[in-house]
Structure formats: C-alpha cells, structure tokens
Design an enzyme around this catalytic site. Sequence first.
Site, PDB file in Angstrom:
ATOM      1  N   HIS A 321       0.828  -1.208   0.000  1.00 30.28           N
ATOM      2  CA  HIS A 321       0.000   0.000   0.000  1.00 30.28           C
ATOM      3  C   HIS A 321       0.858   1.252   0.000  1.00 30.28           C
ATOM      4  CE1 HIS A 321      -3.932  -1.957   1.518  1.00 30.28           C
ATOM      5  NE2 HIS A 321      -3.911  -1.824   0.211  1.00 30.28           N
ATOM      6  N   ARG A 428      -0.412  -6.007 -25.233  1.00 19.47           N
ATOM      7  CA  ARG A 428      -0.466  -7.097 -24.244  1.00 19.47           C
ATOM      8  C   ARG A 428      -1.948  -7.397 -24.018  1.00 19.47           C
ATOM      9  NH1 ARG A 428       4.358  -4.421 -21.798  1.00 19.47           N
ATOM     10  NH2 ARG A 428       5.932  -6.029 -21.532  1.00 19.47           N
ATOM     11  N   ARG A 465      -0.258  -9.308 -29.543  1.00 24.22           N
ATOM     12  CA  ARG A 465       0.360 -10.511 -28.982  1.00 24.22           C
ATOM     13  C   ARG A 465      -0.720 -11.398 -28.381  1.00 24.22           C
ATOM     14  NH1 ARG A 465       4.575 -10.307 -24.075  1.00 24.22           N
ATOM     15  NH2 ARG A 465       2.707  -9.894 -22.873  1.00 24.22           N
ATOM     16  N   GLU A 559      12.162 -14.395 -27.396  1.00 29.06           N
ATOM     17  CA  GLU A 559      12.446 -14.173 -25.972  1.00 29.06           C
ATOM     18  C   GLU A 559      12.992 -15.432 -25.305  1.00 29.06           C
ATOM     19  OE1 GLU A 559       8.869 -12.773 -24.078  1.00 29.06           O
ATOM     20  OE2 GLU A 559       7.608 -14.244 -25.080  1.00 29.06           O
ATOM     21  N   ASN A 582      13.027  -8.473 -21.963  1.00 25.59           N
ATOM     22  CA  ASN A 582      12.820  -8.772 -20.533  1.00 25.59           C
ATOM     23  C   ASN A 582      13.001 -10.266 -20.301  1.00 25.59           C
ATOM     24  OD1 ASN A 582      11.941  -6.121 -20.641  1.00 25.59           O
ATOM     25  ND2 ASN A 582       9.772  -6.639 -20.536  1.00 25.59           N
ATOM     26  N   ASP A 583      12.307 -11.058 -21.100  1.00 25.19           N
ATOM     27  CA  ASP A 583      12.422 -12.506 -20.932  1.00 25.19           C
ATOM     28  C   ASP A 583      13.720 -13.044 -21.523  1.00 25.19           C
ATOM     29  OD1 ASP A 583      10.253 -13.480 -19.421  1.00 25.19           O
ATOM     30  OD2 ASP A 583       8.902 -12.989 -21.063  1.00 25.19           O
ATOM     31  N   ARG A 593      13.547 -12.433 -13.602  1.00 29.44           N
ATOM     32  CA  ARG A 593      13.425 -11.004 -13.912  1.00 29.44           C
ATOM     33  C   ARG A 593      12.826 -10.188 -12.766  1.00 29.44           C
ATOM     34  NH1 ARG A 593       8.998 -10.959 -18.780  1.00 29.44           N
ATOM     35  NH2 ARG A 593       8.287  -8.941 -18.023  1.00 29.44           N
ATOM     36  N   CYS A 630      10.493  -5.105 -28.252  1.00 26.66           N
ATOM     37  CA  CYS A 630       9.370  -4.630 -27.431  1.00 26.66           C
ATOM     38  C   CYS A 630       9.640  -4.807 -25.943  1.00 26.66           C
ATOM     39  CB  CYS A 630       8.068  -5.308 -27.835  1.00 26.66           C
ATOM     40  SG  CYS A 630       8.102  -7.096 -27.647  1.00 26.66           S
TER      41      CYS A 630
HETATM   42  C1  PEP Z   1       9.518  -9.230 -22.854  1.00 31.44           C
HETATM   43  O1  PEP Z   1       9.633 -10.354 -22.366  1.00 31.44           O
HETATM   44  O2  PEP Z   1      10.493  -8.484 -23.088  1.00 31.44           O
HETATM   45  C2  PEP Z   1       8.182  -8.708 -23.178  1.00 31.44           C
HETATM   46  C3  PEP Z   1       8.032  -7.584 -23.859  1.00 31.44           C
HETATM   47  O3  PEP Z   1       7.117  -9.401 -22.760  1.00 31.44           O
HETATM   48  P1  PEP Z   1       6.582  -9.408 -21.241  1.00 31.44           P
HETATM   49  O4  PEP Z   1       7.357  -8.350 -20.492  1.00 31.44           O
HETATM   50  O5  PEP Z   1       5.130  -9.142 -21.340  1.00 31.44           O
HETATM   51  O6  PEP Z   1       6.929 -10.794 -20.807  1.00 31.44           O
HETATM   52 MG    MG Z   2       7.978 -11.749 -22.389  1.00 29.76          MG
END
Ligand code: PEP
Ligand code: MG
Length: 701
Positions: A321, A428, A465, A559, A582-583, A593, A630
């Site tokens: 919170h 997304r 996606r 990814e 990210n992945d 992550r 992305c």
């Molecule tokens: C990623 O993995 O970089 C990505 C854009 O997808 P998400 O963050 O939704 O897993």
């Molecule tokens: Mg991803």
Amino acid sequence: MSHPPHLQQQQNIAAPLSGDPASQLSSETAISDPVVVPNSVGLHARPAASLVNAAKAYSSEIRLRRGNRDVNAKSLVSIMSLGVKQGDSVLLSAIGPDAREAVQKLAELIATGCGEGEAESTLPPMPSAIPAEKNIALSCALNGIPSAPGMAVGVIVQVRQEEIVVKERGEDPLLERQQLDEALREAAIQLEALHATIADPDKAAIFAAHEELLSDPELLDLVVSGISHGQSAAYAWQAACKAYANQLAALKDEVLAGRANDIRDVSRRVLKLLAGVTEEVPALPDNAILIAEDMTPSETAHLDRDKVLGFCTTGGGATSHVAILARSLGLPAICGIEERALRVENGTPAILDGYSGTLSLNPPPLAIAKARSQQARVLRQHANAMEHAQEHASTLDDQRIEVVANIGSVTEAFDAIAQGGEGVGLLRTEFLYLERTTPPSEAEQAANYCAIAKTLGPKNILVLRTLDVGGDKPLAYLPLPAEENPYLGIRGIRLLAVEPEILRTQIRAALQAASFTRLHLMFPMVATLEELREARKLVEEEKKQLGSHMPVNVGLMIEVPSAALMAEKFAKEADFFSIGTNDLTQYTLAMDRGHPKLAASADAFHPSVLQLIAITTAGAHKHGKWVGICGGMASDPLAVPLLIGLGVDELSVSIPSIATTKALIRKLSKAECEKLARHALGMETASEVRELFNGFLAHKS
Ligand code: PEP
Ligand code: MG
C-alpha cells in the site's frame, strides 16, 4: 464466542453453527456453492472490508471458509488471515433469520470482486527502462525494488518509530473499556479526515479498510477479553493487534503478509490515543529522503510534500500500500532496499533513482548537479521532442526506424498516437483475461481489438500478442496444475498444447480487426519451430472458418534463446520478429526477472544478450523480415544507438518515451551505431557496454 487466530476452531461447514439461540428460533441455514475469488491479489484489506461491511447488514451469523478453515465473515482480520488468493474457491455459510439472502448476496459480491475495480492492476506501470543518467559516477549505491518512478536529490533522514510502552495491568475494567471506546471513536474520526484528503477513491479506500479494523468483532473480542482479565486497554489492544499482525506476516502470501503493516498502522493510531502519545514525524529538513524499515500508509499519506522528496524502505515491495500511495502522491520510492540503508547517517547527501531502484550516497557535487539538471532536462527534452513527435524518425544517414508503443488498452492506443507513435509494437492482450472468473467471449474480445484497431487506423501497425498467461500469471478459469518453475512451464504459446480453444477464440476475435489496421499476430514464448508451425496452422484454419481474405502477418516474440539462435530458420516461416528483452535476458542469464537481489545483474546490456539480438537481426534480414524490440530495453535512451547498431528496424517503447526516442534517433548515424555495436559485441561485461554508450551519448546532448 470467538477465538484468537491461533486457537481458531475448525468447523465442519455442514454442522450447526454456534450463535444466540433466541435469534435462531426463526432461523434458516444456507451454504453457498464454491465461489472463485477474482481479485488479482485475493481477499486483501479492501475487498475484505467491503465483504465485512456487506455481511454486517445481516443479522445471521455468517462464516467464510477456505480449505478446512472457516472464519467469521464479519471480521476483517479473520478474513485476511485466511490468506485467500486470486482463483481460490471459498464457501459461505450462514445461520439466522436472513441466512439465505445473506449467502446469496455475499456470494455474488465475492464473485464480482467485492466492488474492487482495477485498483491495483491499473497502477501506472513502472518504467522498465533504466535511464542513462543512472550511471553517474557515485561513491556508494544501495539497491532495492523500484516502487515509484522519479528522481530525488536530497539528504537522508532516518525515520524510527519509538516503541510505545504501556503498563500491563489496568484499572477498573469498566473504565478501561470506556477508554478503549473513546480511543476507537477518535481514531475513526482521524481516519475519516484522512480519507477525505486523498482524492483517488482507490487509495482512499485503504483508510476505509483501516476504519473497518476499528470495529472488527474478532479483534475487539480479544481486547475485551484481555481487559476483563485485568489488562489495561492499551496493553490488551496492543497484544491483540500484534497477534493478528504476526499471523498475517507469517503467511506465505507476500501481498497479505504486507497487510500486516495495515494492522500495525491502525494499532499504533489507537495506541497513541490510549497512551496519550502525541509525537508525530519529527521536524524534517528540506529535501528529505526518508529511510525507514517500513512506512505505514498513514505516515506516507501525511508526508510533508514541501520537505519530503522521496523515501526508501527495507520492507515492502512494489505492491505494498505504501508503494501505491507513493505513486499516487508522485513521490519517487524504493522498497526492499538493502538493510545497510538503515545505518546511513542523517544528513548524508543522496540521489534516489525511483526508475532503477538505486540510492546513491555521497554523490560528488558534479553528480548532484548532473542529476538536478537531468530532472530539468527530462522535462525540457520532452517538450522539445513533442514538437516533431508526429513526424517519422530516420537516422542522419537515412535509416528509417519505426517508433511504436507498448500498450494494453484502447485508451493507451489513443495516447500512443497522440504522443507520436506510428502504431503499436506490442498489445499485451492479458488485460482482457485477468481478474475475472470466466474467459472473455469472442464478441467481447473482437469489440476491444476492433476499437484499438480503429483508433490506430489503416496506416498504422498493430502487433497483437496472443495471450501470454499461465505459469506465473494464473487464470482462475484455467485450471493448470501448480508448477515448480512457472517461468519454464505452460506459458504463452505452450497453452496451445493444453487449452487450444482459448487461443482459437482469441485468434478469431483478432482476425476481425484486420480490416481496420495493419494487423500482425504475434506469438509469445516460442521455443521451437513446431510451435510456430502449429500456431500458423491455427491462424489459417480460423481464417478459413471466418472466410477472411484480409492479409494478416504472423510473427513471434524472440524471448527464448533457442528461438534467437535459430532465427534464420524461423525467418523462413515467420513474417516478423519482435525481441522481448525482458524474458530473453532472464532466460539467457538464468536470472529471475523479478528477483530483487538479481535485478542489477539481470542486465539486457550483457554481451550474451547482445549476441542473441545480433543473430536474430542477421537471420531475419537474410530472408527480408523485419525485427522490432518490445522489451523494456527499447525505452532506454542508452540502448537506442546500440539496438540500431545491432540492426533493429523498429522500437516499441512505453508511451512517454515515444517522442524522445524519435528525437534521439534523428541525432544518430546508423554507420556509427554499427561500429559501436560491433565493439560492444566483443566486450566482456554489461558495465563495459553501458560505459561505452554513456560516453557516446554524453557527446550527443
Ligand atoms: C519481454 O519479455 O520483453 C516482453 C516484452 O514481454 P513481457 O514483459 O510481457 O513478458
Ligand atoms: Mg515476455
């Protein structure tokens, strides 16, 4: 008769419930069917408070059951102690004159989320990019979880809560009871006043839940029982709250455990009244950066905005919170910061970076000046960039780079275009599937996708996606078995093997948007060619079924390292790629992550990740296919020259970064970026790469 939480009796739901025999003369009993809890963080304080409120309108005794425990449904602390999570099934039972109606209405309330909107799920997303200025040379940096964005340059102020010491033995129990009632009344008045000062109704609801705790029957039973055994009101209150707070804190659920802080907050408010303690936050210097073990929501809401620039806590996380309030107050904040932050001396100069979760101590004067001018520059740059935001972006040597946005809703599609986005590089679609008990229908999805497509228009691209849930993002209506390693489990396209219908429905809905925009379908978490072939087949089948002849491109997210390594093979069968850094970073470096301790090392600038990006662009271009990015890396200005140099054709960024990304591209030469990228590919660490591009960008602005 009720029991302290640790003595909670387990009751068979079918057995008669205890209660006042007189009230049961005309009594009925009722039991609900199992109800699935849709709330994203389960029955935490706010939905539980709505349930309690509604339950109190009935005179029947009402109980809520999860698994083999059932509790008084009119007690907030008891409901929270059940640890009900999203997707859990609960049962309601009641006995009394209005039992049937109570069970029916309350079951409906639970099934529809207890009146909770999208309070937490729609919090402004934390920028995933680490701004370039993070790397100002600093003497010491402490890391935590970025919890509210923004930069603060100020001095450290440690905030310690003095323990309120109260005497155990009380006076006359009647007198003690009277004092308790007065303190509870006064606390309710204070909370109502506080409630009124918070404009956002979702945030204000936190204090409504606090108010509910003041009349919690289980909690009060425990206090009154202490008083009747000779304890002082203050002692009995403190002990009862501690018992409940500790019980919640011990729960395995991180969010509910965080709610122990709410009980401690209310406990302290009443305790101060009972003990006559008036002390509040000590006088603060200007430009204060507060450090505390934990802040209560009340303390956060009371922060003097003229003096406090931001804060760090060793406890909590981005869903606490306190973090929610920090974001609503526009205060940069870091939760879960290293413990040694508590030992930093008052008055130490510091820079709090709420984007990266870094607190830099004793920064040299140059760094402070840089950070200050940075704050001003961010505002200025954005204003300047907006002047040309609607024009295309090409490098100095005429390499056109498409700049598009990552979005999750129709409103964001609108904002993306207004900020200069040339479409959407990542929609997304999870937003339609989460926080509900049944999957969205084809018609509902089609309406949403078409609305987004129409907002973007026929000239702009929409990369939609397909559903990326399962694993770490469970759906209440998708009963997948619990997994040891959810990130390596049934996630993304892997749903095709176990729940094909859910993806088929989505594809049918998505295809209906093809006539309004440049529709691209993109599959997440693809690891093998067979998966891509399956997905393509499904799209073709559904197109045929619909009789659709509209062109639809089919691509995949890169990814998973296997897909990057085999990009050249994938490129023969896919229309485009978009790299999810990210992945890709988490799977390449085998670092979760979301892990606070690994956040600094799980760096997309690591040369291993860069190698995979280079392999991907080379493989795609060999077959004339384009590659976007992305992942969060695309929104980081430091990464823009690097990604262009690695051959990326499109950058899909967060909406606020669109205009500034375009402005930066216009200052770069593709040939120069390629030279730098080649250099980076030969480096040994992520820091070396960052240093290289920091140096390069320093000469560009
Ligand atoms: C990623 O993995 O970089 C990505 C854009 O997808 P998400 O963050 O939704 O897993
Ligand atoms: Mg991803």
